[in-house]
Design an enzyme around this catalytic site. Structure first.
Site, PDB file in Angstrom:
ATOM      1  N   GLY A 215       0.822  -1.201   0.000  1.00  0.00           N
ATOM      2  CA  GLY A 215       0.000   0.000   0.000  1.00  0.00           C
ATOM      3  C   GLY A 215       0.855   1.250   0.000  1.00  0.00           C
ATOM      4  O   GLY A 215       1.788   1.383   0.786  1.00  0.00           O
TER       5      GLY A 215
ATOM      6  N   GLN B 214      -0.004   4.350   0.711  1.00  0.00           N
ATOM      7  CA  GLN B 214      -0.311   5.409   1.666  1.00  0.00           C
ATOM      8  C   GLN B 214       0.757   5.462   2.748  1.00  0.00           C
ATOM      9  O   GLN B 214       1.195   4.446   3.260  1.00  0.00           O
ATOM     10  CB  GLN B 214      -1.695   5.179   2.290  1.00  0.00           C
ATOM     11  CG  GLN B 214      -2.853   5.261   1.309  1.00  0.00           C
ATOM     12  CD  GLN B 214      -2.973   4.004   0.465  1.00  0.00           C
ATOM     13  OE1 GLN B 214      -2.347   3.004   0.733  1.00  0.00           O
ATOM     14  NE2 GLN B 214      -3.791   4.082  -0.583  1.00  0.00           N
TER      15      GLN B 214
ATOM     16  N   CYS C 272       2.988   6.365 -19.190  1.00  0.00           N
ATOM     17  CA  CYS C 272       3.872   6.884 -20.237  1.00  0.00           C
ATOM     18  C   CYS C 272       3.076   7.353 -21.461  1.00  0.00           C
ATOM     19  O   CYS C 272       3.577   8.158 -22.266  1.00  0.00           O
ATOM     20  CB  CYS C 272       4.898   5.827 -20.646  1.00  0.00           C
ATOM     21  SG  CYS C 272       4.194   4.397 -21.495  1.00  0.00           S
TER      22      CYS C 272
ATOM     23  N   LYS D 163      41.769   0.177  37.850  1.00  0.00           N
ATOM     24  CA  LYS D 163      41.675  -0.313  36.476  1.00  0.00           C
ATOM     25  C   LYS D 163      41.924   0.857  35.547  1.00  0.00           C
ATOM     26  O   LYS D 163      41.186   1.842  35.555  1.00  0.00           O
ATOM     27  CB  LYS D 163      40.288  -0.917  36.234  1.00  0.00           C
ATOM     28  CG  LYS D 163      40.131  -1.641  34.911  1.00  0.00           C
ATOM     29  CD  LYS D 163      38.760  -2.339  34.861  1.00  0.00           C
ATOM     30  CE  LYS D 163      38.591  -3.145  33.592  1.00  0.00           C
ATOM     31  NZ  LYS D 163      37.293  -3.851  33.560  1.00  0.00           N
TER      32      LYS D 163
ATOM     33  N   ASP E 195      29.175 -11.097  29.896  1.00  0.00           N
ATOM     34  CA  ASP E 195      30.534 -11.648  29.944  1.00  0.00           C
ATOM     35  C   ASP E 195      30.762 -12.393  31.253  1.00  0.00           C
ATOM     36  O   ASP E 195      31.820 -12.289  31.865  1.00  0.00           O
ATOM     37  CB  ASP E 195      31.561 -10.530  29.767  1.00  0.00           C
ATOM     38  CG  ASP E 195      32.951 -11.067  29.419  1.00  0.00           C
ATOM     39  OD1 ASP E 195      33.032 -12.203  28.915  1.00  0.00           O
ATOM     40  OD2 ASP E 195      33.943 -10.357  29.662  1.00  0.00           O
TER      41      ASP E 195
END
Length: 1487
Positions: free
Chosen positions: A450, A452, A509, A1216, A1313
């Protein structure tokens, strides 16, 4: 045969015991109740004395005293009686033969009357059957001597030898009084003899009545050759009589006798024989043919009701002809391919719903080769069905073009034009329509989308890259380039990395000049052909009015399809069988006509059928089976949808599998077959897997088959956590359901809100009312709608139908609350930050999906929303308290509510409130419960969601998490029940409109009185708004006042999405998602006001999750506006920083950027991108942390041991560090984001079994965390082999509690993990408060729906995460936990026992063959069961961690160990309590 049914279901067989020793035998055998089987019946033998029972049984046993000479006389007498019975039977047979000769003589004489002859034959036939039955009954009533029992009870001469000589063939059993097991010999011989006699009787019965099924059963159970020959002799006479009685027209017992004769021929080793068992109403294939007639060369079982050919048929090695015509076969066994001598296989006029029809049509040789290829695993079949997608704007002629391509080649253009004039130049399509276009070599499945714009959001579920796309546009449209541009980008986005095959087809066309056509072609070549894999023939201009270009286009489509890889020439034959089996279940049920010549005739038939079915309020459907091959097989049937018998398996929100059925008939291959089919719209994935296995697919082939059929448009399956459990068999049906709500043809959904009471107008007559809740849940899974919680009456949000821009009430609210930027800046009371996502393209439907996810975020107050935007407030601590008070003090009942419903509603709200609020507790009564709801309408502030972002009473929240989950589940069920009740009430309301109108007037008057009283009591400080649907809500007047009207802190958020406006736009980033946050009356130096930053981070995580999961192929750029530019000139566009430049500066240790418009003014990164600086945790100074020796290497850098120093006291910590190394620029950015993301996740965690984050450091970025004195679990288990069970269980329990805490967060946190190196040990004493903690959250994500991404460490990973970039849920952590349990249990890493597999082989076996480590045999059942549950291949079957913790806790206590130590707060467990405050060091935040 004298048998009787006894209470427990056994048949009782009476056996008389006679002779001098009967009392002894009866006494011994009376307690023997051993059952035995004859065929499928179970029997028990009752040994009895005939004189006591006063009855005569069919069997008897003669007892004899071996020391008594009179026993010889008894033996002779018994034998004589037997001989007399045999003589009588022989005399009867001779009389029968004489009667047969007489009948033959009478039969050869001419009959004087045809009617008399018929009457005569009928009379004799009845007489013959009566005689057969009487003879059989007489044989059964004649007592049979089973055997002699000879006992030696006295002293003297034994006559046992003489008795054996007299007995002849009658068995003799010697009873030894000193052998305690003699009764077993008696029972064994009795049961064998009874079985033999009963089988002989049944065999005779089967042959005299023509019961082949009974005969088959007897032959399979085993019977002697002598009995078979004896029965055949009896049967020959019966056959002769049958010939006479029936005047040679039929033979009463020819089938059973034919089978019996074939068995005898086989025993005589006769080869090349034939067996004809046609027209005998057989329901089963006689398996005795396989076991006892294996020399057959020809077998005819036609015109029966056989449903299955057994696999064992391959044992008929000499079979050359197999005729199974006109049966009820649904499938053919692969084993037919092993019949190497088979030359002719006839299976015409069978349903064969589970076997490809076009294969059978090609003959026996093709069928056998097809089956053999499947057995050998060859991929030699061709798939010539190509998916053809018609896309484009509405009104351009897509449906007309599709119809033109379906047209007959011989029709003239004039007739074609006349037909179009009748139907109109364009045909409006809602949603998606699926049709079939038949070609010489290729069948096209045409999907007409469709045009629309309202349907665009749903199109994404049907677009695939394995298709030809016809992008249709109207050449007469001056703006056609914009339409083409959107769809080329949409197709490209859905095709991933592959280049789609797009045909640009211009219609009308005939209405264009040559110059216009040339200009259009140039535009298309310069701008759009580059997006298509088709370069030479990508552009076509056609006219659906006169047929210009249609033939050429069809030829181009066929040629390109042949050249492409869309015609699959090397697929397994099992794929074709699977397609056929799914078609039998409901797939392909919505294919429209493929034979254009039959359109008119079929339409007439449909009209007649529709008139007949108009009395039912059901849906009429026209379906056609589209088939491959050269022969067109079209079956057009009008079906009546009957949903009253539907089976709803599960309507819960977690597992929704509903079966939608309708009756159908299949006449493709059978004219006489009218079996009703059950057409299912979608099935459970487990059911789909069963179909795959029945289609001869190995487990490792199922995924490939699923993807293939999905890409080919046969089914729809989406491998996401929400939709993975569903396989849609009928895509057309799904499109219809979606378009029934998302449509332009009704006015019941107003401004994106659907009142469920309006479903009567939308779905009545289409879908049974009982399945409406299931349909709504299904649409939620596809993110088409969202059922608003705590709504009465129930309502759903349809985001794609919201107004595109703020209008009316939405605009009024937005203008009042979101003041112009210059006004906000001039007040000097606002701080602004945000970001902007730029996309090169974004399909329609993105923001509605994002909107649904934003609505689920807690801790916000929704003000209003529309299709491309949402305005909300971030709740402060004071806001939450005020909301609680307001909800407790004031409550307006929904319209038409009674006191009873009020209580129910409050109770339901209570459940939701406690689950969504971190600071709300349930009261003892429903009337005092705090009601917390979600915003149900874009027209006003009526609802509030409370989240843990406020950090209020976290400890209480943790304790209540499990209860909240239960409340959520109950609430879902209540909502479903309420939906059903509401729907029923709606029907009643429609039937009683007059009464309802009166009631509504009365209720409206009551509401007005309530409003007046409320306003009087509150001095008009509040207003009451009436949202449509009878929903009255209390809204504070100051909720719609300017944020500048108060000096209290306030955080506003506006999220908007901008679509591309013009194809000719020079702006490359024409698709923008803008996030702007305004904080009023706050200070940057106030460390308590970090709510805006926390929400910003959660919002960005929500956006990123949606983008990575559903729009991964799009190019995304994130930009950050310069706040100095905004403050200096709010009327102009600010300078935009790229997010990567911000990160690069931070990595260099710089905290500021230089504005591109004003190089003299530095811009603080933490101001413009607060998500890059975690304000919730302290920023530690260099002199507060001492870094010592290196203790490890992490994924981002190094880990050191160190000290956190403050006021001459210290705490051992782990540091860390993020190290750049030699990574590429993109890797540096990515790793930093992961490093930063880990800090963000850890900053919100507060649990004893989670490693605590104390603070962060800069230049380089570092995290300061708790130090684990005993290292990680991996190295601990590696070093220490002998661990007490008590400590093992304690480790398991601590880890489980940590993960349970993560999964109870809102939204849940997925670690992703989990493995032994990421578990850290803090004590080796099982009685310590804490033994183990979970750490390393670099890969963790918050999951509203799902998360995605490739992961490593496959030994620990769930199957759904290995080797495929797909979505998954928190259940992947449950799987990883099972591997941790295994490691703790054995001390070994998972899968170390398998040394012969390579990595890829490992991954394949884990994913496809459910390879798992071997659990030790001495593992306690509780632990082994828990491990097996946790590592289930189906994520839905893995348990929640509340269950895991409970099981481990109970197991711990059952070991008779000391109670688990009470876990105290962090303050109490710290060695330096004065360093800690609320889990965070008492440190001064660095400026």
């Amino acid at each position: 045969m004298e048998t009787s049914q006894i209470r427990n279901g056994f048949n009782k067989v009476e056996v008389d015991v006679v002779g001098p020793l009967k009392d002894l035998l009866v006494r011994v055998m009376k307690n023997i109740n051993t059952p035995f089987k004859i065929l499928n019946e179970t029997f028990k033998i009752n040994y009895c004395d005939q004189q006591e029972t006063k009855t005569k049984s069919s069997f008897y046993i003669q007892t004899l005293d071996a020391n008594d000479k009179s026993s010889l006389e008894l033996t002779k007498s018994a034998i004589k009686n037997i001989q007399m019975q045999q003589q009588q039977q022989q005399q009867q047979q001779q009389q029968q033969q004489q009667q047969q000769h007489h009948d033959i003589f009478q039969f050869t004489q001419p009959s004087s009357s045809h009617n008399h002859s018929n009457h005569h034959h009928h009379h004799h036939q009845q007489q013959l059957q009566q005689q057969q039955q009487q003879q059989l009954q007489q044989q059964m009533k004649t007592p049979k001597l089973l055997f002699f029992i000879v006992m030696s009870v006295g002293v003297g001469k034994s006559y046992i030898k003489n008795i054996k000589e007299e007995a002849g063939t009658i068995p003799i059993l010697e009873w030894f009084t000193n052998y305690i097991r003699s009764w077993e010999e008696v029972f064994k011989l009795t049961s064998n003899q009874v079985t033999s006699h009963i089988k002989r009787q049944l065999l005779t019965k089967a042959c005299t009545t023509g019961n082949i099924n009974l005969l088959d059963e007897i032959l399979l159970s085993g019977i002697s050759k002598e009995q078979i020959k004896e029965t055949q002799t009896i049967g020959h006479g019966i056959i002769l009589k049958s010939l006479i009685v029936n005047n040679l027209d039929s033979i009463v017992v020819s089938g059973s006798m034919s089978l019996l004769g074939a068995v005898i021929d086989n025993d005589n080793d006769k080869k090349g024989s034939s067996l004809i068992l046609s027209k005998l109403n057989l329901n089963l294939f006689p398996k005795s043919i396989i076991t006892a007639c294996f020399n057959l060369a020809e077998l005819d079982l036609s015109y029966n009701n056989i449903k299955e050919i057994p696999k064992e048929i391959c044992q008929l090695k000499h079979l050359k002809i197999l005729n199974m015509n006109n049966n009820q076969l649904d499938d053919l066994p692969l084993e037919l391919a092993n019949l190497t001598n088979l030359k002719y296989l006839a299976v015409q006029d069978n349903p064969l719903n589970k076997f490809p029809h076009h294969i059978i049509e090609q003959g026996t040789k093709r069928t056998l080769v097809f089956l053999k290829n499947i057995i050998e695993g060859k991929k030699s079949e061709t798939w010539n069905k190509v998916k053809l997608m018609f896309v484009g704007q509405e009104g351009v002629g897509k449906s007309s073009l599709c119809k033109a391509l379906m047209g007959s080649r011989r029709r003239s253009s004039s007739s074609f034009a006349a037909e179009l004039q009748k139907s109109g130049d364009t045909i409006s399509t809602e949603g998606v329509k699926i049709q079939s276009i038949k070609g010489k070599k290729i069948d096209f499945y045409a999907w007409d989308f469709g045009g629309q714009q309202v349907f665009y959001p749903t199109h994404q579920f049907f677009l695939t890259n394995q298709a030809l796309y016809l992008l249709v546009f109207k050449l007469t449209d001056p703006n056609f380039a914009e339409r083409v541009n959107y769809w080329t980008l949409q197709i490209k986005a859905n095709s991933g990395l592959s280049v789609p095959m797009i045909f640009l087809v211009g219609t009308h066309c005939d209405a264009c000049t040559p110059e216009q056509l040339s200009s259009a072609e140039q535009i298309l070549k310069e701008n759009f052909v580059k997006y298509s894999r088709i370069r030479q023939n990508a552009i076509s201009f056609v006219s659906c009015t006169n047929g210009t270009g249609i033939k050429e286009l069809k030829k181009i489509l066929t040629n390109e399809a042949e050249k492409s890889n869309l015609i699959k020439s090397n697929i397994p034959g099992s794929y074709l069988i699977l397609e056929q089996r799914l078609t039998d279940r409901g797939a392909n049920s919505s294919r429209i006509l493929i034979n254009q010549n039959n359109i008119n005739q079929n339409n007439n038939n449909n009209n007649n059928n529709n008139n007949h079915n108009n009395c039912n309020n059901n849906e009429n459907c026209t379906t056609t089976a589209a088939t491959a091959g050269t022969t067109t097989m079209t079956s057009t049937t009008t079906t009546t949808t009957n949903y009253s018998n539907e089976n709803i398996l599960n309507t819960s929100s977690n597992s929704l599998i509903a079966l939608f059925t309708r009756s159908n008939s299949n006449s493709n291959l059978s004219n006489n077959y009218q079996k009703p089919l059950v057409n299912q719209k979608y099935i459970d994935y487990n059911d789909f897997e069963r179909e795959c296995k029945l289609s001869h697919l190995a487990q490792e082939e199922i995924q490939g088959a699923t993807e293939f059929l999905h890409n080919m448009g046969i089914i729809l399956h989406y491998d996401t956590p929400i939709l993975r459990s569903l396989v849609v068999l009928d895509p057309q049906w799904l499109a219809d359901v979606m378009s029934s709500l998302i449509t332009f043809s009704h006015n019941w959904i107003k401004n994106g809100i659907l009142n469920h009471s309006e479903l009567v107008s939308i779905w009545s007559g289409k879908y049974d009312q009982s399945i409406w809740p299931s349909l709504l849940k299904l649409l939620e899974k596809f993110e088409v709608s969202y059922e608003l919680p705590n709504e009465f009456p129930s309502r759903s949000l349809i985001p794609s139908l919201l107004p595109e821009e703020p209008i009316d009430r939405i605009q009024e609210i937005k203008e009042k609350l979101w003041i112009p930027l210059p006004e906000a800046i001039e007040s000097k009371r606002v701080q602004i930050f945000g970001c902007q996502y730029n996309f090169d393209f974004m399909p329609l439907g993105f923001f509605p999906r994002l909107l649904l996810r934003i609505l689920l975020i807690k801790g916000i107050d929704i003000k209003t929303y529309w299709a491309n935007g949402i305005l909300l407030d971030i709740l402060t601590t004071e806001d939450i308290k005020i909301q609680k008070l307001n909800h407790k003090k004031h409550s307006i009942l929904p319209n038409n509510s009674s006191s009873t419903s009020s209580s129910t509603s409050s109770s339901t709200s209570s459940s939701t409130s406690s689950s969504s609020s971190s600071s709300t507790s349930s009261s003892s009564t429903s009337t005092t419960t705090t009601t917390v709801q979600i915003q149900s309408s874009p027209f006003g502030n009526s609802t509030t969601i409370v989240n843990k972002l406020t950090n209020i009473d976290n400890n209480n929240n943790n304790n209540n998490n499990n209860n909240n989950n239960n409340n959520n589940n109950n609430n879902i069920n209540n909502n479903n029940n309420n939906n059903n009740n509401n729907n029923n009430n709606n029907n009643n309301n429609n039937n009683n409109n007059n009464n309802n109108n009166n009631n509504n007037n009365n209720n409206n008057n009551n509401i007005k009185n309530i409003i007046n009283n409320f306003e009087n009591q509150n001095n008009l400080n509040n207003i009451i708004t009436n949202n449509f649907g009878g929903k009255f809500e209390i809204i504070k007047k100051n909720d719609f006042e300017s944020p500048l009207s108060s000096k209290k802190p306030k955080h506003q958020v506006l999220v908007t999405f901008k679509n591309q406006k013009s194809f000719e736009s020079k702006d490359k980033d024409t698709y923008k998602l803008n996030v702007e946050i305004r904080s009023f009356n706050v200070s940057n130096n106030n460390d308590k006001d970090f709510l805006a930053s926390l929400f910003f981070q959660q919002l960005l995580s929500t956006i990123d999750t949606l983008l990575s999961g559903s729009y991964g192929g799009l190019k995304v750029t994130r930009l950050i506006p310069c706040i100095h530019c905004i403050e200096k000139d709010p009327h102009s566009e600010p300078h935009l920083f790229d997010i990567n430049s911000c990160i690069s500066q931070l990595l260099l240790g710089k905290s500021q950027l230089v504005c591109g418009k004003d190089s003299t003014t530095p811009v603080r990164i933490d101001y413009i991108a607060p998500d890059l600086s975690i304000k919730k945790i302290p920023i530690l100074l260099e002199d507060q942390v001492v870094c010592e020796e290196q203790i490890g290497v992490g994924g981002f850098g190094l880990v050191h041991k160190g000290k956190l120093i403050l006021q001459d006291k210290s705490l051992v910590v782990a540091i860390k560090s993020y190290i750049v190394g030699n990574s590429s620029a993109s890797d540096i950015i990515r790793k930093f984001q992961e490093f930063h993301h880990e800090m963000y996740i850890m900053s919100s965690l507060n649990h004893l079994n989670i490693v605590k984050l104390f603070g962060s450091m800069q230049n380089p970025p570092r995290m300061v965390m708790e130090f684990a004195p005993h290292g990680d679990l991996y190295h601990f288990l590696e070093k220490k082999k002998n661990i007490k069970w008590s400590f093992k269980v304690r480790l398991m329990l601590d880890i489980a509690k940590g993960i349970e805490y993560l999964q109870n967060q809102n939204p849940p946190i997925v670690h992703r993990d989990l493995r032994s190196p990421n578990i850290f040990l803090f004590s080796l004493d099982e009685n310590a408060p804490v033994c183990a903690k979970v750490a390393d959250f670099g890969l963790s994500q918050q999951s509203l729906y799902s998360v995605s991404g490739l992961l490593g460490n496959f030994q620990w990973m769930a199957p759904e995460t290995i080797g495929a970039e797909e979505s998954y849920t928190e259940k992947i952590d449950t799987y990883s936990f099972s591997m941790i349990l295994f490691t703790i249990l054995t001390g070994e890493c998972p899968f170390d026992e398998f040394t012969s597999f390579g990595k890829m082989e490992f991954i394949r076996k884990i994913r496809e063959e459910d390879l798992r480590p071997t659990i030790p045999s001495d593992c306690p059942p509780t632990i082994s069961n828990l491990i097996e549950l946790c590592w289930s291949g189906d994520p839905k079957k893995r348990p929640h961690f509340s269950y895991i913790v409970k099981e481990l806790t109970n197991f711990y206590y059952n070991l008779n160990l000391s109670p688990i130590p009470e876990q105290k707060s962090i303050n109490d467990k710290s060695p330096h309590p004065d360093l800690i405050s609320n889990g965070v060091p008492k440190l001064q935040i660095a400026k």
